[in-house]
Design a protein around this motif. Structure first.
Motif, PDB file in Angstrom:
ATOM      1  N   SER A   1       0.121 -15.495  13.187  1.00 32.58           N
ATOM      2  CA  SER A   1       1.522 -15.098  13.108  1.00 32.58           C
ATOM      3  C   SER A   1       2.434 -16.046  13.883  1.00 32.58           C
ATOM      4  O   SER A   1       3.628 -16.093  13.633  1.00 32.58           O
ATOM      5  CB  SER A   1       1.696 -13.661  13.580  1.00 32.58           C
TER       6      SER A   1
ATOM      7  N   ARG B   1      -0.440  -4.175   8.379  1.00 33.63           N
ATOM      8  CA  ARG B   1       0.863  -3.505   8.394  1.00 33.63           C
ATOM      9  C   ARG B   1       0.759  -2.095   7.819  1.00 33.63           C
ATOM     10  O   ARG B   1       1.370  -1.169   8.302  1.00 33.63           O
ATOM     11  CB  ARG B   1       1.897  -4.321   7.628  1.00 33.63           C
TER      12      ARG B   1
ATOM     13  N   TRP C   1      -6.917  -8.074  13.184  1.00 33.38           N
ATOM     14  CA  TRP C   1      -5.727  -8.205  14.029  1.00 33.38           C
ATOM     15  C   TRP C   1      -5.803  -9.455  14.886  1.00 33.38           C
ATOM     16  O   TRP C   1      -4.835 -10.187  15.049  1.00 33.38           O
ATOM     17  CB  TRP C   1      -5.604  -6.959  14.909  1.00 33.38           C
TER      18      TRP C   1
ATOM     19  N   LYS D   1      -1.967 -13.245   3.412  1.00 36.33           N
ATOM     20  CA  LYS D   1      -1.046 -12.150   3.155  1.00 36.33           C
ATOM     21  C   LYS D   1      -1.810 -10.831   3.118  1.00 36.33           C
ATOM     22  O   LYS D   1      -1.318  -9.797   3.554  1.00 36.33           O
ATOM     23  CB  LYS D   1      -0.388 -12.343   1.782  1.00 36.33           C
TER      24      LYS D   1
ATOM     25  N   LEU E   1      -4.945 -12.264  12.751  1.00 38.63           N
ATOM     26  CA  LEU E   1      -3.515 -12.289  12.423  1.00 38.63           C
ATOM     27  C   LEU E   1      -2.668 -12.739  13.601  1.00 38.63           C
ATOM     28  O   LEU E   1      -1.684 -13.460  13.441  1.00 38.63           O
ATOM     29  CB  LEU E   1      -3.071 -10.893  11.965  1.00 38.63           C
TER      30      LEU E   1
ATOM     31  N   SER F   1       3.884 -12.641   5.376  1.00 36.11           N
ATOM     32  CA  SER F   1       4.505 -11.618   4.528  1.00 36.11           C
ATOM     33  C   SER F   1       5.725 -12.182   3.797  1.00 36.11           C
ATOM     34  O   SER F   1       6.117 -11.683   2.759  1.00 36.11           O
ATOM     35  CB  SER F   1       4.913 -10.436   5.397  1.00 36.11           C
TER      36      SER F   1
ATOM     37  N   ALA G   1       5.174 -16.354   9.140  1.00 41.63           N
ATOM     38  CA  ALA G   1       5.076 -14.956   8.743  1.00 41.63           C
ATOM     39  C   ALA G   1       4.636 -14.935   7.287  1.00 41.63           C
ATOM     40  O   ALA G   1       5.433 -15.194   6.390  1.00 41.63           O
ATOM     41  CB  ALA G   1       6.425 -14.275   8.923  1.00 41.63           C
TER      42      ALA G   1
ATOM     43  N   ASP H   1      -2.350  -9.660   6.487  1.00 46.15           N
ATOM     44  CA  ASP H   1      -1.091  -9.146   6.997  1.00 46.15           C
ATOM     45  C   ASP H   1      -0.797  -7.755   6.430  1.00 46.15           C
ATOM     46  O   ASP H   1      -0.416  -6.834   7.147  1.00 46.15           O
ATOM     47  CB  ASP H   1       0.013 -10.134   6.607  1.00 46.15           C
ATOM     48  N   ASN H   2      -0.996  -7.610   5.118  1.00 43.89           N
ATOM     49  CA  ASN H   2      -0.710  -6.338   4.449  1.00 43.89           C
ATOM     50  C   ASN H   2      -1.541  -5.205   4.999  1.00 43.89           C
ATOM     51  O   ASN H   2      -1.037  -4.127   5.287  1.00 43.89           O
ATOM     52  CB  ASN H   2      -1.020  -6.446   2.951  1.00 43.89           C
TER      53      ASN H   2
END
Lengths: 695, 290
Positions: free
Chosen positions: A685, A593, A678, A586, A681, A691, A689, A589-590
């Motif tokens: 992904s 993002r 990235w 996460k 991720l 998140s 997901a 991901d955070n």
């Protein structure tokens, strides 16, 4: 402790309302008693077409008492200068029904307030019940309500009398233009009444013995089943019960009396489904079959009467059924003379939907869609599937389906066989409306499954193109059910199809139409619609929201693939290292993002030389090593092993975050680090997901 | 009991109950409900009781006289009781005795069947009444007509005379019912069933019907504008019948269907509104007749 009975006498309440009304009545009554602080033992409700009944064997005869502390207006505004209570002060005293001497002052953060201690409750139950009763009568909800008298009171059907007794005393519930008394009316013919009820406890005996009413629907069901079976056994057969119809039958009678009637053997030449539907849908009767499952020339109907002359009544029922069967026979023989090609031509005149052409056009599209699906899945039944698509709607113009529309598809299959089509094609036609509900079976045959998917997708794409998208309770074309049907078929049959491709193909087959949504908008709206169905499907199976959400967000185009990922993720989520793994990824991901966009879009291309810290070198190496293995596991769709890779990766990622400052001042280095993350991720992904995985 | 005897028995029973015995309306209608003695009189506060026979034309139900149970025109016996008596069901059941049916000998059911007429903007809740499994009457508590809430509510009873007669006379074909000692239903109606089916399904001039619909619609609107509600209602009824003819001919698509129904409903609502105002202006004379 007292006993309480309340009977609401009504004109025939529709059978389909009764089970729900019993539940509502019990809930509302228990809740009202609780709110008023009146204790009671078990509460039972009963329903027949002509009465709703509440029974409480043990009811407190008084409401519980309780002390209440009530705060009034601030002291500074409650008194005149003379020290007398002013309007505000007096108002408070009056509203609480106390005298000025009972007042005292309470101090709060906001200042001094008047207050009073009162005793509430302790009223006699019999004084509370009338108000409670009329509150409940207004509170019951019905699919439709009606007015029938000048008070304008609304209820499901007219109320004609009420009886309400607490032990021996009448509880004068008032509603509409009626007041409850101690009289009941029984079965219209067998025990019309009125009968006086001396005490609450006498009600059950009186309504049964004098009123000839079987109050309990469970008992009515047993009576119909028991006697029905016995009657059928006498003829060497068994009843073909339909649970839904049985429930309806027991809720349209107060005194069930199963009777066996007969009909001419010649009607047995009709297909079983036609015979059963004739009996069931119009006459609410059941068929009788022998040990081999062949129908016998008898039917079981349920009277609401112990007739003085049974033969007279039976003859009546037999005559009506005979007229129905004669009709069915007429339709069946007319249909036998038509050819499928004739019917196909007639489909040109049957409108499918608004500007979307005729049913003939639809069958053309289905053939195209059938070819596409077969090509795609390589099932090797293209010819049969195409033929089934061409003829699957022909029964819509048949006489039998014109009469019994619930037999669409079933008749199509029967006619296809009789008119020389292959078993595969006939079976597909027969099954292509399945599943008809969320619990009912999907088509068994592959051709049936594919045709069903094609037909439903055609409906969905057609409606969505016209922007006829279901909202709230509005879903006149049952599009939700159809989308769920596709989801179930695809999953249960393991069909490797891409939803967006299928949507595009279906739209393409419509050719030029006056659409309200462009193909792109239509696809987007439909995919979203499918996602909601998929979500509902998995939540219904008991998967947790976060697992379902994380899996869907990672892609829901190929549902079979989604299913494998979702189940693997669910298994992983039960392991102890699931939560730390989620936290770690996460975090990846955070950061992407939140920070990813500031130096222009990321692409996952990073320079392994420009990673000064050992921990980031280690991470880059781990990713490099993982890539080939990751690809293989993806190809094998081995999601358990893919998720297991996260275990190995997690310490490396953790130590990266512990030692490496991603958001450094050096923009080249920052971008390089972000691209490293990235690339990680982008691998993850596809799996889930992260998140969405709330912990 | 002959067909005409059943009518006479119902006339006698409902006349004794205090009903005005109306005569059938002389404009084509699909059901007794369309007779102004129902559609209009159920509106407003004035009490009203009536009974009458109404030939009811349903072009799409025609079967060229070949089906023993289906007709493109049948006879309804229609009763309106306004306000609804408290013993509505008993009053109805007693009318069965008048036709020689003893309800205590039979399995009588009130089976849920809500009624709606989109063209009249009318709906009600009620039942179809079954006798030993056969539907013989529609029993409806009228809630709304012309989009107007009914206050008081009216009870509408609609007896299917052919069904009842087939039952009483133990006939399997409607055409075999005896009308009186000398004549059967078939002798009177078999040829009309055939010819009207031919006309409705094969020969009617679609263009003429569409044009006529438009003209009747204009006429009704014009008459309404001039406060002449009774003739305006006749043209509303004609529109309704013309729509039925066009539908039997398959000339109206599903999408157009809704808009045609809305047009007729619009006319009916106008007439209904006008009737309510007119009765109000006249001071609701029937309120004072006791």
């Amino acid at each position: 402790m007292a006993q309480f009975v309340w009977e609401i006498g009504i004109e025939e309440m529709p059978a389909r309302f009764l089970p729900d009304l019993m539940g509502q009545l019990a809930d509302l009554f228990s809740r009202s008693l609780r709110e008023r602080g009146v204790g009671c033992g078990d509460l039972s409700t009963y329903a027949t077409p002509r009465r709703l009944v509440v029974w409480i064997g043990e009811l407190d005869s008084r409401q519980q008492e309780r002390e209440e502390f009530i705060t009034g207006p601030p002291v500074r505004i409650a008194y005149e200068e003379t020290g007398e209570l002013n309007r505000a002060g007096q108002g408070f005293v009056a509203s609480q029904g106390v005298s000025p001497e009972d007042l005292f002052v309470t101090r709060t953060d906001k200042g001094e307030y008047l207050a009073v201690q009162v005793r509430r409750g302790g009223e006699r139950t019999i004084d509370l019940l009338p108000g409670l009763g009329s509150e409940i009568l207004s509170g019951l909800s019905f699919p439709k309500k009606m007015r029938w008298e000048s008070t304008g009171f609304l209820f499901g059907r007219p109320i004609r009398w009420m009886a309400a007794l607490l032990d021996g005393e009448v509880v004068p519930v008032q509603e509409a233009s009626l007041t409850a008394d101690r009289y009941t009316w029984g079965h219209r013919v067998l025990g019309p009444g009125p009968f006086r009820i001396p005490e609450a406890k006498d009600y059950f005996r009186i309504i049964r013995e004098q009123g000839a009413v079987v109050l309990d629907r469970g008992e009515r069901t047993e009576l119909v089943k028991g006697q029905g079976e016995a009657l059928a056994r006498d003829k060497g057969g068994a009843v073909v019960w339909e649970e839904e119809l049985l429930q309806e039958v027991v809720d349209v009678v107060e005194y069930p009396k199963p009777v066996l009637g007969g009909f001419d053997r010649k009607y047995l030449d009709l297909p079983r489904q036609v015979l059963l539907t004739s009996m069931e849908s119009h006459q609410k009767s059941f068929g009788i079959e022998d040990g081999e499952g062949n129908l016998l020339p008898y039917f079981l109907c349920t009277l609401n009467l112990e007739p003085k002359d049974l033969d007279l009544v039976r003859n009546g029922w037999e005559r009506v059924l005979k007229a129905r069967l004669e009709d069915a026979n007429f339709f069946w023989s007319a249909d036998s003379q038509a050819s499928l090609e004739q019917w196909r031509e007639e489909l040109r005149k049957v409108v499918f939907m608004g500007p979307l052409g005729s049913m003939w056009d639809k069958s053309e599209r289905l053939q195209e869609m059938g070819r596409y699906l077969d090509l795609f899945l390589d099932t090797g039944i293209s010819r049969e599937l195409e033929r089934a698509a061409a003829i699957c709607k022909t029964d819509l113009v048949s006489e039998v389906v014109g009469e019994f529309d619930n037999l669409q598809g079933v008749m199509g299959g029967i006619y296809a066989r009789r008119k020389g089509e292959t078993e595969t094609a006939a079976r597909a036609v027969e099954e292509h409306y399945q599943p008809s509900g969320p619990e009912t079976p999907i088509p068994e045959s592959t051709a049936g499954a594919l045709l069903s998917v094609a037909d439903k997708m055609d409906n969905l794409v057609g409606c969505f193109s016209l922007n006829m998208v279901p909202t709230g309770a509005q879903d006149p074309y049952a599009l939700r059910r159809q989308a769920l049907g596709i989801v179930r078929i695809v999953l249960e049959k393991g069909l490797r199809l891409s939803l967006p491709n299928m949507i595009d193909k279906a739209r393409e087959s419509y050719g030029e139409i006056e659409a309200k949504l462009s193909p792109e908008d239509c696809r987007a709206a439909l995919l979203d619609f499918f996602q909601q169905r998929v979500r509902a499907h998995y939540l219904g199976l008991g998967f947790s929201t976060r697992i379902v959400e994380a899996s869907i967000q990672a892609g829901a185009e190929d549902l079979v693939l989604l299913d494998k990922r979702l189940r693997a993720l669910d298994r992983f989520s039960r392991e102890t290292d699931f939560e730390p793994a989620v936290l770690t990824f996460k975090r990846v991901d955070n950061i992407i993002r939140k920070q990813g966009g500031q130096d222009g879009p990321l692409d996952g291309e990073y320079d392994a030389q420009n990673l000064p810290e050992p921990q980031e070198k280690e991470l880059a190496r781990s990713i490099e090593e993982l890539i080939p293995r990751w690809r293989d596991l993806w190809k094998e769709e081995d999601f358990d092993s893919l998720l297991a890779q996260l275990r190995e990766l997690r310490p490396v990622v953790d130590s990266f975050f512990d030692h490496v400052m991603v958001m450094t001042q050096d923009s080249g280095l920052r971008r390089n680090r972000l691209n490293l993350l990235w690339s990680l991720l982008s691998m993850l992904s596809g799996l889930a997901a992260f998140s969405e995985l709330q912990i | 009991m002959h067909f005409q005897d059943v009518i006479m028995a119902l006339n006698r029973y409902w006349a004794d109950y205090g009903c005005v015995l109306h005569q059938p309306y002389d404009v084509e209608v699909g059901a007794g409900t369309f007779h102004p003695a129902t559609t209009l009189r159920v509106l407003g506060p004035e009490p009203w009781k009536t009974g009458y026979v109404q030939p009811s034309r349903r072009p799409t139900d025609g079967r060229y006289g070949e089906n023993p149970n289906r007709l493109r025109q049948h006879y309804q016996y229609q009763v309106i009781l306004k306000p609804v008596p408290d013993d509505a069901q008993e009053v109805y059941l007693r009318s069965l005795y008048a036709m020689g049916i003893d309800p205590s000998m039979h399995d009588i059911r009130f089976v849920e069947d809500d009624w709606e007429s989109p063209t009249l903007g009318a709906w009600g809740l009620g039942w179809e009444v079954w006798i030993d499994g056969m539907e013989i009457t529609q029993f409806t508590y009228f809630q709304q007509v012309g989009g107007i809430d009914l206050e008081p509510v009216s009870l509408e009873l609609t007896y299917g005379l052919e069904r009842i007669c087939m039952y009483l006379q133990n006939r399997e074909s409607v055409f075999d019912i005896s009308w009186n000692d000398f004549c059967t239903y078939g002798e009177i109606h078999h040829e009309t069933e055939y010819e009207y089916s031919k006309y409705n399904f094969e020969y009617s001039s679609t263009r003429m019907l569409f044009q006529f619909f438009d003209e009747c619609e204009r006429e009704s609107t014009m008459l309404c504008d001039n406060g002449l509600l009774w003739p305006a209602y006749d043209y509303c009824l004609k529109c309704s019948h013309l729509f039925n003819l066009l539908e039997a001919r398959g000339a109206i698509s599903i999408t157009e269907r809704t808009s045609y129904i809305a047009r007729v409903r619009h006319l009916a609502s106008n007439v209904a509104g006008l009737f309510v105002r007119q009765r109000e202006e006249k001071g609701h004379p029937l309120l004072h007749t006791g």
